[in-house]
Design an enzyme around this catalytic site. Structure first.
Site, PDB file in Angstrom:
ATOM      1  CB  ILE A 159      12.081  -1.336   1.043  1.00  0.00           C
ATOM      2  CG1 ILE A 159      11.642  -2.796   1.466  1.00  0.00           C
ATOM      3  CG2 ILE A 159      12.217  -0.281   2.114  1.00  0.00           C
ATOM      4  CD1 ILE A 159      10.407  -3.069   1.937  1.00  0.00           C
ATOM      5  N   GLY A 340      -6.413  16.563 -25.053  1.00  0.00           N
ATOM      6  CA  GLY A 340      -5.961  16.061 -26.449  1.00  0.00           C
ATOM      7  C   GLY A 340      -4.639  15.432 -26.470  1.00  0.00           C
ATOM      8  CD  GLU A 364       1.416   4.141   2.901  1.00  0.00           C
ATOM      9  OE1 GLU A 364       0.619   4.563   4.035  1.00  0.00           O
ATOM     10  OE2 GLU A 364       2.223   4.941   2.390  1.00  0.00           O
TER      11      GLU A 364
HETATM   12  C1  CO8 Z   1       4.830   7.952  -0.368  1.00  0.00           C
HETATM   13  C2  CO8 Z   1       4.629   6.682   0.167  1.00  0.00           C
HETATM   14  C3  CO8 Z   1       5.625   5.569  -0.698  1.00  0.00           C
HETATM   15  C4  CO8 Z   1       5.127   4.287  -0.803  1.00  0.00           C
HETATM   16  C5  CO8 Z   1       5.261   3.592   0.716  1.00  0.00           C
HETATM   17  C6  CO8 Z   1       4.813   1.927   0.260  1.00  0.00           C
HETATM   18  C7  CO8 Z   1       4.830   1.328   1.702  1.00  0.00           C
HETATM   19  C8  CO8 Z   1       3.806   0.292   1.727  1.00  0.00           C
HETATM   20  O1  CO8 Z   1       3.083  -0.038   0.661  1.00  0.00           O
HETATM   21  S1  CO8 Z   1       3.850  -0.733   3.065  1.00  0.00           S
HETATM   22  C9  CO8 Z   1       3.175  -2.313   2.457  1.00  0.00           C
HETATM   23  C10 CO8 Z   1       1.550  -1.896   2.535  1.00  0.00           C
HETATM   24  N1  CO8 Z   1       0.891  -3.469   2.893  1.00  0.00           N
HETATM   25  C11 CO8 Z   1      -0.182  -3.389   3.413  1.00  0.00           C
HETATM   26  O2  CO8 Z   1      -0.779  -2.302   3.330  1.00  0.00           O
HETATM   27  C12 CO8 Z   1      -0.667  -4.777   3.789  1.00  0.00           C
HETATM   28  C13 CO8 Z   1      -2.084  -4.932   3.397  1.00  0.00           C
HETATM   29  N2  CO8 Z   1      -2.640  -6.017   4.227  1.00  0.00           N
HETATM   30  C14 CO8 Z   1      -3.598  -5.735   5.424  1.00  0.00           C
HETATM   31  O3  CO8 Z   1      -3.678  -4.749   5.626  1.00  0.00           O
HETATM   32  C15 CO8 Z   1      -3.617  -6.933   6.211  1.00  0.00           C
HETATM   33  O4  CO8 Z   1      -2.983  -7.888   5.856  1.00  0.00           O
HETATM   34  C16 CO8 Z   1      -5.259  -7.548   5.777  1.00  0.00           C
HETATM   35  C17 CO8 Z   1      -6.281  -6.478   6.302  1.00  0.00           C
HETATM   36  C18 CO8 Z   1      -5.313  -7.726   4.431  1.00  0.00           C
HETATM   37  C19 CO8 Z   1      -5.522  -8.742   6.502  1.00  0.00           C
HETATM   38  O5  CO8 Z   1      -4.965  -8.953   7.516  1.00  0.00           O
HETATM   39  P1  CO8 Z   1      -5.129 -10.647   8.497  1.00  0.00           P
HETATM   40  O6  CO8 Z   1      -3.969 -11.313   8.096  1.00  0.00           O
HETATM   41  O7  CO8 Z   1      -6.671 -11.174   7.924  1.00  0.00           O
HETATM   42  O8  CO8 Z   1      -5.422 -10.166   9.915  1.00  0.00           O
HETATM   43  P2  CO8 Z   1      -6.585  -9.702  10.636  1.00  0.00           P
HETATM   44  O9  CO8 Z   1      -7.132 -11.343  11.217  1.00  0.00           O
HETATM   45  O10 CO8 Z   1      -7.467  -9.081  10.143  1.00  0.00           O
HETATM   46  O11 CO8 Z   1      -5.894  -9.387  12.251  1.00  0.00           O
HETATM   47  C20 CO8 Z   1      -4.877  -9.991  12.805  1.00  0.00           C
HETATM   48  C21 CO8 Z   1      -4.791  -9.327  14.345  1.00  0.00           C
HETATM   49  O12 CO8 Z   1      -4.427  -7.935  13.984  1.00  0.00           O
HETATM   50  C22 CO8 Z   1      -5.503  -7.062  14.565  1.00  0.00           C
HETATM   51  N3  CO8 Z   1      -5.526  -5.922  13.684  1.00  0.00           N
HETATM   52  C23 CO8 Z   1      -6.031  -5.810  12.266  1.00  0.00           C
HETATM   53  N4  CO8 Z   1      -6.199  -4.691  11.812  1.00  0.00           N
HETATM   54  C24 CO8 Z   1      -5.672  -3.650  12.779  1.00  0.00           C
HETATM   55  C25 CO8 Z   1      -5.473  -2.305  12.790  1.00  0.00           C
HETATM   56  N5  CO8 Z   1      -5.824  -1.766  11.701  1.00  0.00           N
HETATM   57  N6  CO8 Z   1      -5.118  -1.887  14.115  1.00  0.00           N
HETATM   58  C26 CO8 Z   1      -4.936  -2.788  14.973  1.00  0.00           C
HETATM   59  N7  CO8 Z   1      -5.174  -4.050  15.177  1.00  0.00           N
HETATM   60  C27 CO8 Z   1      -5.543  -4.786  13.921  1.00  0.00           C
HETATM   61  C28 CO8 Z   1      -6.715  -7.966  14.580  1.00  0.00           C
HETATM   62  O13 CO8 Z   1      -7.794  -7.289  15.544  1.00  0.00           O
HETATM   63  C29 CO8 Z   1      -6.235  -9.217  14.911  1.00  0.00           C
HETATM   64  O14 CO8 Z   1      -5.883  -9.198  16.142  1.00  0.00           O
HETATM   65  P3  CO8 Z   1      -6.309 -10.528  17.104  1.00  0.00           P
HETATM   66  O15 CO8 Z   1      -5.580 -11.762  16.589  1.00  0.00           O
HETATM   67  O16 CO8 Z   1      -5.902 -10.217  18.494  1.00  0.00           O
HETATM   68  O17 CO8 Z   1      -7.809 -10.663  16.846  1.00  0.00           O
END
Ligand code: CO8
Length: 386
Positions: A159, A340, A364
């Protein structure tokens, strides 16, 4: 001297151009004076300085306002060009409160956003768990309703701002619904009984990071963001906005690497002539400049689309993040090579950029998660679906 010609692209309005120029001047004059030797202290000082100068005001949106994604991207790109930790400090004020800006009630917004936007409170986004990084739908942390409270149990890890944040947006499982439909989003202030920081992680570039443990931690029902079961969609909607900004930060790192490379090949001579006269070197510079412009086009297309009212920019944001972060890694690697031995010397800007960029291809949504998202969108469009 960084190329600013992209600001003339039709994605931008005059206020964006003015803001980019003002921030560039401010960053040049102020960031160097902030001591970075202790990361936590530096982050707090950076948030306070960014707040005092009015930059973190853009990190949130209260009732009647909307997040201006082009502004968020321009700020991240500009700060990343100057100072990776300043970019991090600004970025987390936005990501940490993104769900409050997009889904909070006016009361929830009024409680937290004036503080985070003024740089007087630090925020964090608590989504990842030890056993579920990319696979958010299988998060296991629970929030169980008990009278007027939810009781939190479980762990969050990796986090950003963990341990220094004043407020966390946190995702936990409520009720019986399986997978994505069982998650809800909450606002959790730091320091509650049953909330402890159990580990601080050290990573390749200095960022405050922690694992958090919740054991019977009680939060009022009013801490729920949106509706019960809406947490997955809230998390994805926030990421749709902020993934474009990660891409913008990568673009800032790449732009700085290109500048450093141009300086180096102009100054350094080989057999009496500047390095730049070698065609092979020109080839590398051309590839770097192309990657920077192509990334900028994808970043600001995604930001412009969101600002223009698109309901979802999932595909555009995923493309921008995948391309810009992967290509920035290549651009920076080329800049290191053109320096280099100096390219890997501690304290050299390109060496710092080499460490700054790596995590952006993971956090992210890792690059392969973006590929999954883009492929699903392409298939959905082909099949005439969503
Ligand atoms: C400077 C900054 C410092 C760093 C900060 C770091 C902070 C972080 O890293 S935070 C953590 C980051 N984690 C991630 O990004 C997680 C990555 N994973 C994902 O994006 C998803 O789990 C993913 C795309 C892989 C797959 O999801 P999956 O489990 O297959 O779900 P999926 O079936 O696509 O969607 C489930 C529901 O959500 C909805 N949904 C999916 N995407 C979206 C979206 N983008 N917007 C709205 N709804 C959505 C779908 O329509 C579906 O709805 P319904 O059930 O009604 O049909």
């Amino acid at each position: 001297m960084a190329d600013k010609s992209f600001l003339e692209w039709p994605f931008f309005e005059d206020r964006h151009r003015a803001l980019a120029a003002e921030l560039d001047n401010w960053a040049g004059a102020n960031l160097g004076g902030i001591d970075h030797s202790d990361t936590d202290t530096a982050c707090r000082a950076l948030v306070a300085a960014l707040g005092e100068a009015g930059w973190t005001r853009h990190s949130g949106a209260e009732a009647g306002e909307t997040l201006d994604v082009r502004t968020l991207c321009l700020i991240r790109e500009t700060l990343a060009r100057h100072d990776g930790l300043a970019d991090f400090a600004f970025a987390m004020q936005g990501l940490g409160t993104g769900a409050i800006s997009l889904f909070g009630t006016p009361e929830q917004q009024a409680e937290w956003l004036p503080l985070t936007r003024a740089g007087k409170a630090i925020s964090a986004f608590a989504l990842t768990e030890p056993q579920s990084g990319s696979d958010v739908a299988n998060s296991t942390m629970t929030a169980t309703l008990d009278g007027d409270h939810y009781v939190l149990n479980g762990e969050k890890t990796w986090i950003s701002n963990g341990g220094i944040a004043d407020v966390y947006t946190l995702f936990a499982r409520t009720g019986e619904a399986p997978g994505a439909r069982g998650l809800s989003a909450f606002i959790v202030p730091a320091g509650l009984p049953g909330f402890e920081v159990v580990e601080r992680q050290q990573v390749i570039a200095p960022h405050p990071l922690a694992t958090l443990r919740f054991t019977g931690c009680r939060i009022p029902k009013s801490a729920l963001l949106g509706q019960p079961g809406q947490g997955f969609k809230i998390a994805m909607s926030v990421l749709d906005v902020f993934r474009s900004t990660v891409a913008a930060a990568a673009l800032g790192f790449a732009r700085r690497a290109l500048d450093e490379a141009l300086q180096r090949v102009s100054e350094r001579t080989v057999q009496g002539a500047p390095l730049f006269e070698l065609q092979m070197v020109q080839g590398h510079i051309a590839d770097m400049a192309l990657d920077v412009d192509a990334s900028a086009l994808l970043v600001y297309r995604a930001a412009w689309a969101k600002d223009s009212g698109a309901a979802r920019v999932t595909r555009e944001a995923a493309m921008a993040k995948l391309f810009s972060t992967d290509q920035a890694q290549q651009v920076i690697d080329k800049a290191v090579q053109l320096h280099g031995g100096d390219g890997v010397r501690r304290g050299q800007k390109v060496e710092e950029l080499y460490r700054d960029i790596r995590a952006l291809r993971i956090y992210e949504g890792a690059s392969d998660v973006q590929r999954v998202v883009i492929a699903r969108q392409a298939l959905g469009a082909f099949q005439g679906g969503k």
